[in-house]
Enzyme design. Structure first.
Site, PDB file in Angstrom:
ATOM      1  N   LYS A  35       0.813  -1.220   0.000  1.00  0.00           N
ATOM      2  CA  LYS A  35       0.000   0.000   0.000  1.00  0.00           C
ATOM      3  C   LYS A  35       0.850   1.275   0.000  1.00  0.00           C
ATOM      4  CE  LYS A  35      -4.074  -2.008   2.144  1.00  0.00           C
ATOM      5  NZ  LYS A  35      -4.543  -2.407   3.473  1.00  0.00           N
ATOM      6  N   HIS A  37       3.521   1.710  -1.856  1.00  0.00           N
ATOM      7  CA  HIS A  37       3.749   1.984  -3.282  1.00  0.00           C
ATOM      8  C   HIS A  37       2.478   2.515  -3.935  1.00  0.00           C
ATOM      9  CE1 HIS A  37       6.740  -1.403  -2.548  1.00  0.00           C
ATOM     10  NE2 HIS A  37       7.513  -0.413  -2.921  1.00  0.00           N
ATOM     11  N   GLY A 147       9.147   7.757  -1.247  1.00  0.00           N
ATOM     12  CA  GLY A 147       8.530   7.675   0.071  1.00  0.00           C
ATOM     13  C   GLY A 147       9.442   8.245   1.153  1.00  0.00           C
ATOM     14  N   ASP A 150      12.239   6.204   3.096  1.00  0.00           N
ATOM     15  CA  ASP A 150      13.656   6.268   2.728  1.00  0.00           C
ATOM     16  C   ASP A 150      14.085   7.746   2.709  1.00  0.00           C
ATOM     17  OD1 ASP A 150      14.385   3.341   1.873  1.00  0.00           O
ATOM     18  OD2 ASP A 150      12.400   3.737   1.075  1.00  0.00           O
ATOM     19  N   ILE A 176       3.278   5.000   4.845  1.00  0.00           N
ATOM     20  CA  ILE A 176       2.056   4.230   5.106  1.00  0.00           C
ATOM     21  C   ILE A 176       2.424   3.091   6.060  1.00  0.00           C
ATOM     22  CG2 ILE A 176       0.167   2.900   4.065  1.00  0.00           C
ATOM     23  CD1 ILE A 176       0.229   5.832   3.163  1.00  0.00           C
ATOM     24  N   SER A 186       8.593  -3.887   1.553  1.00  0.00           N
ATOM     25  CA  SER A 186       8.608  -5.152   0.809  1.00  0.00           C
ATOM     26  C   SER A 186       9.285  -6.246   1.626  1.00  0.00           C
ATOM     27  CB  SER A 186       9.365  -4.972  -0.502  1.00  0.00           C
ATOM     28  OG  SER A 186       8.806  -3.912  -1.221  1.00  0.00           O
TER      29      SER A 186
HETATM   30  N1  LIG Z   1       5.477   2.346   3.828  1.00  0.00           N
HETATM   31  C1  LIG Z   1       5.723   3.157   2.820  1.00  0.00           C
HETATM   32  N2  LIG Z   1       5.010   4.291   2.668  1.00  0.00           N
HETATM   33  C2  LIG Z   1       5.283   5.135   1.631  1.00  0.00           C
HETATM   34  N3  LIG Z   1       6.240   4.928   0.723  1.00  0.00           N
HETATM   35  C3  LIG Z   1       6.965   3.811   0.830  1.00  0.00           C
HETATM   36  C4  LIG Z   1       6.751   2.870   1.871  1.00  0.00           C
HETATM   37  N4  LIG Z   1       7.628   1.854   1.722  1.00  0.00           N
HETATM   38  C5  LIG Z   1       8.355   2.140   0.648  1.00  0.00           C
HETATM   39  N5  LIG Z   1       7.982   3.317   0.106  1.00  0.00           N
HETATM   40  C6  LIG Z   1       8.590   3.979  -1.042  1.00  0.00           C
HETATM   41  O1  LIG Z   1       8.379   3.214  -2.204  1.00  0.00           O
HETATM   42  C7  LIG Z   1       9.466   3.431  -3.097  1.00  0.00           C
HETATM   43  C8  LIG Z   1       9.975   2.113  -3.567  1.00  0.00           C
HETATM   44  O2  LIG Z   1      10.548   1.435  -2.464  1.00  0.00           O
HETATM   45  P1  LIG Z   1      10.944  -0.096  -2.470  1.00  0.00           P
HETATM   46  O3  LIG Z   1      10.452  -0.718  -3.719  1.00  0.00           O
HETATM   47  O4  LIG Z   1      12.341  -0.257  -2.072  1.00  0.00           O
HETATM   48  O5  LIG Z   1       9.989  -0.664  -1.355  1.00  0.00           O
HETATM   49  P2  LIG Z   1      10.234  -0.837   0.158  1.00  0.00           P
HETATM   50  O6  LIG Z   1       8.977  -1.309   0.738  1.00  0.00           O
HETATM   51  O7  LIG Z   1      10.924   0.383   0.672  1.00  0.00           O
HETATM   52  O8  LIG Z   1      11.151  -2.053   0.189  1.00  0.00           O
HETATM   53  P3  LIG Z   1      12.328  -2.329   1.135  1.00  0.00           P
HETATM   54  O9  LIG Z   1      12.392  -1.287   2.211  1.00  0.00           O
HETATM   55  O10 LIG Z   1      12.063  -3.669   1.670  1.00  0.00           O
HETATM   56  O11 LIG Z   1      13.439  -2.200   0.137  1.00  0.00           O
HETATM   57  C9  LIG Z   1      10.524   4.219  -2.320  1.00  0.00           C
HETATM   58  O12 LIG Z   1      10.443   5.588  -2.700  1.00  0.00           O
HETATM   59  C10 LIG Z   1      10.088   4.015  -0.895  1.00  0.00           C
HETATM   60  O13 LIG Z   1      10.476   5.078  -0.046  1.00  0.00           O
HETATM   61  C1  LIG Z   2      14.566   4.394  -5.664  1.00  0.00           C
HETATM   62  C2  LIG Z   2      14.804   2.915  -5.910  1.00  0.00           C
HETATM   63  C3  LIG Z   2      13.663   2.348  -6.745  1.00  0.00           C
HETATM   64  C4  LIG Z   2      16.082   2.761  -6.720  1.00  0.00           C
HETATM   65  O1  LIG Z   2      16.355   1.428  -6.978  1.00  0.00           O
HETATM   66  C5  LIG Z   2      14.944   2.141  -4.606  1.00  0.00           C
HETATM   67  O2  LIG Z   2      16.046   2.560  -3.885  1.00  0.00           O
HETATM   68  C6  LIG Z   2      13.711   2.145  -3.773  1.00  0.00           C
HETATM   69  O3  LIG Z   2      12.848   1.358  -4.092  1.00  0.00           O
HETATM   70  O4  LIG Z   2      13.594   2.939  -2.820  1.00  0.00           O
HETATM   71  N1  BAL Z   3      13.808   1.271  -0.404  1.00  0.00           N
HETATM   72  C1  BAL Z   3      15.231   1.151  -0.220  1.00  0.00           C
HETATM   73  C2  BAL Z   3      15.849   0.242  -1.151  1.00  0.00           C
HETATM   74  C3  BAL Z   3      16.877  -0.632  -0.518  1.00  0.00           C
HETATM   75  O1  BAL Z   3      16.732  -0.981   0.652  1.00  0.00           O
HETATM   76  O2  BAL Z   3      17.850  -0.972  -1.177  1.00  0.00           O
END
Ligand SMILES: Nc1ncnc2c1ncn2[C@@H]1O[C@H](COP(=O)(O)OP(=O)(O)OP(=O)(O)O)[C@@H](O)[C@H]1O
Ligand SMILES: CC(C)(CO)[C@@H](O)C(=O)[O-]
Ligand code: BAL
Length: 282
Positions: A35, A37, A147, A150, A176, A186
């Site tokens: 959610k 994403h 998001g 990060d 979220i 993820s």
């Molecule tokens: N809980 C969240 N709420 C809002 N944005 C998010 C959230 N989790 C991730 N994002 C954003 O989604 C984008 C893609 O992130 P990514 O695909 O790495 O997913 P992730 O859930 O952060 O995975 P992981 O932290 O396990 O790598 C990034 O800009 C990240 O900051």
């Molecule tokens: C911005 C990004 C897609 C680059 O691989 C990754 O770091 C993430 O998912 O936050």
């Molecule tokens: N959302 C951050 C990507 C990473 O952990 O590499």
């Protein structure tokens, strides 16, 4: 929804959209969509005529090869979510489409990467900067959505856009969370039920840290206290930092009114998770 695995076809598609004066928004992801994403995609749809989502598990940003191997990959489910949520186009390249050769370029973000994720994941932001530059060059979006989860990554990308004069507006969307406060991620899919329960301590530590900052307690004590508290609650913490939310510089005890970010990283079993919280300190 159109799905592209190669660079040239998606460039042609986007060029056609630009000729029709349609604005283009990009949501870069590594897949295993949740959610968080979807909220980025919704913001993208709100602001743009065409919403593009990229899915690419970028090997150059992984400092830990086990983490790369275990990273969840579920393209079919991701595509179904994107279709249902009204995404217009997906860029889902293979590794050799993004990296035809070993990249030799190295990006250095100076003091921005000397703390937290940059410090604990050597080379991570070089890889993020590289792949985000490639995505911006390939897709030339008008806006790109990231998001707050990060937070340091967003500061790095902001610097990248300034230094490289990318013509893109950056948007940072709120975190979220699950009902119990855990930030959606993820990597959460890798937690077993007990680890999933333990992981709630990350946000709980941020909240107790934030209260302590607002009460004016000593910042180093808050850092130490929460590192210990996380350990006591089953997490192997890497850092608990209190930083300026703009510059990400760790704060000293006496600071002017400003936006403060508390940031945490810790291992829950084999899974490394991060989270943060923003507060305004008078
Ligand atoms: N809980 C969240 N709420 C809002 N944005 C998010 C959230 N989790 C991730 N994002 C954003 O989604 C984008 C893609 O992130 P990514 O695909 O790495 O997913 P992730 O859930 O952060 O995975 P992981 O932290 O396990 O790598 C990034 O800009 C990240 O900051
Ligand atoms: C911005 C990004 C897609 C680059 O691989 C990754 O770091 C993430 O998912 O936050
Ligand atoms: N959302 C951050 C990507 C990473 O952990 O590499």
């Amino acid at each position: 929804m159109e799905v592209f695995n190669q660079i040239e076809p998606i460039q042609e598609y986007l060029q056609t959209q630009r000729f029709k004066h349609r604005s283009i928004g990009l949501v870069p992801t590594m897949g295993a969509l949740h959610k968080g994403h979807v909220s980025l995609l919704n913001a993208c749809k709100r602001d743009n005529d065409i919403s593009v989502c990229s899915i690419f598990v970028n090997p150059t940003q992984f400092n830990n090869q086990e983490d790369l191997a275990a990273y969840p990959r579920q393209w079919e489910q991701d595509l179904a979510i994107l279709e249902q949520e009204g995404c217009d186009a997906v860029f889902l390249p293979e590794e050799n489409e993004m990296y035809r050769d070993n990249p030799r370029i190295r990006l250095n973000f100076g003091e921005l990467e000397e703390v937290m994720e940059g410090k604990f994941r050597p080379g991570h932001f070089n890889g993020v900067g590289l792949v985000v530059s490639k995505l911006f060059h390939i897709l030339s979006p008008d806006r790109a959505y990231f998001g707050q989860k990060d937070l340091q990554q967003f500061a790095i990308i902001r610097q990248l856009v300034t230094d490289m004069s990318f013509q893109v507006d950056l948007m940072c969307e709120p975190i979220i969370r699950e009902e119990d406060g855990l930030a959606m991620s993820s990597r959460n899919t890798r937690l077993n039920p007990q680890e999933r329960q333990t992981a709630t301590a990350l946000y709980a530590a941020l909240k107790r840290g934030a209260s302590a900052v607002l009460e004016g307690k000593n910042l180093d004590e808050i850092r130490r206290d929460n590192m210990q508290w996380l350990e006591d609650h089953g997490i192997v913490p890497e850092y608990f930092e209190i930083v300026d939310a703009e510059t990400l510089t760790p704060l000293m005890n006496h600071f002017e009114r400003k936006s403060v970010a508390l940031c945490v990283a810790g291992n829950v079993g084999p899974v490394r998770l991060i989270d943060n919280i923003l507060i305004e300190k008078e």
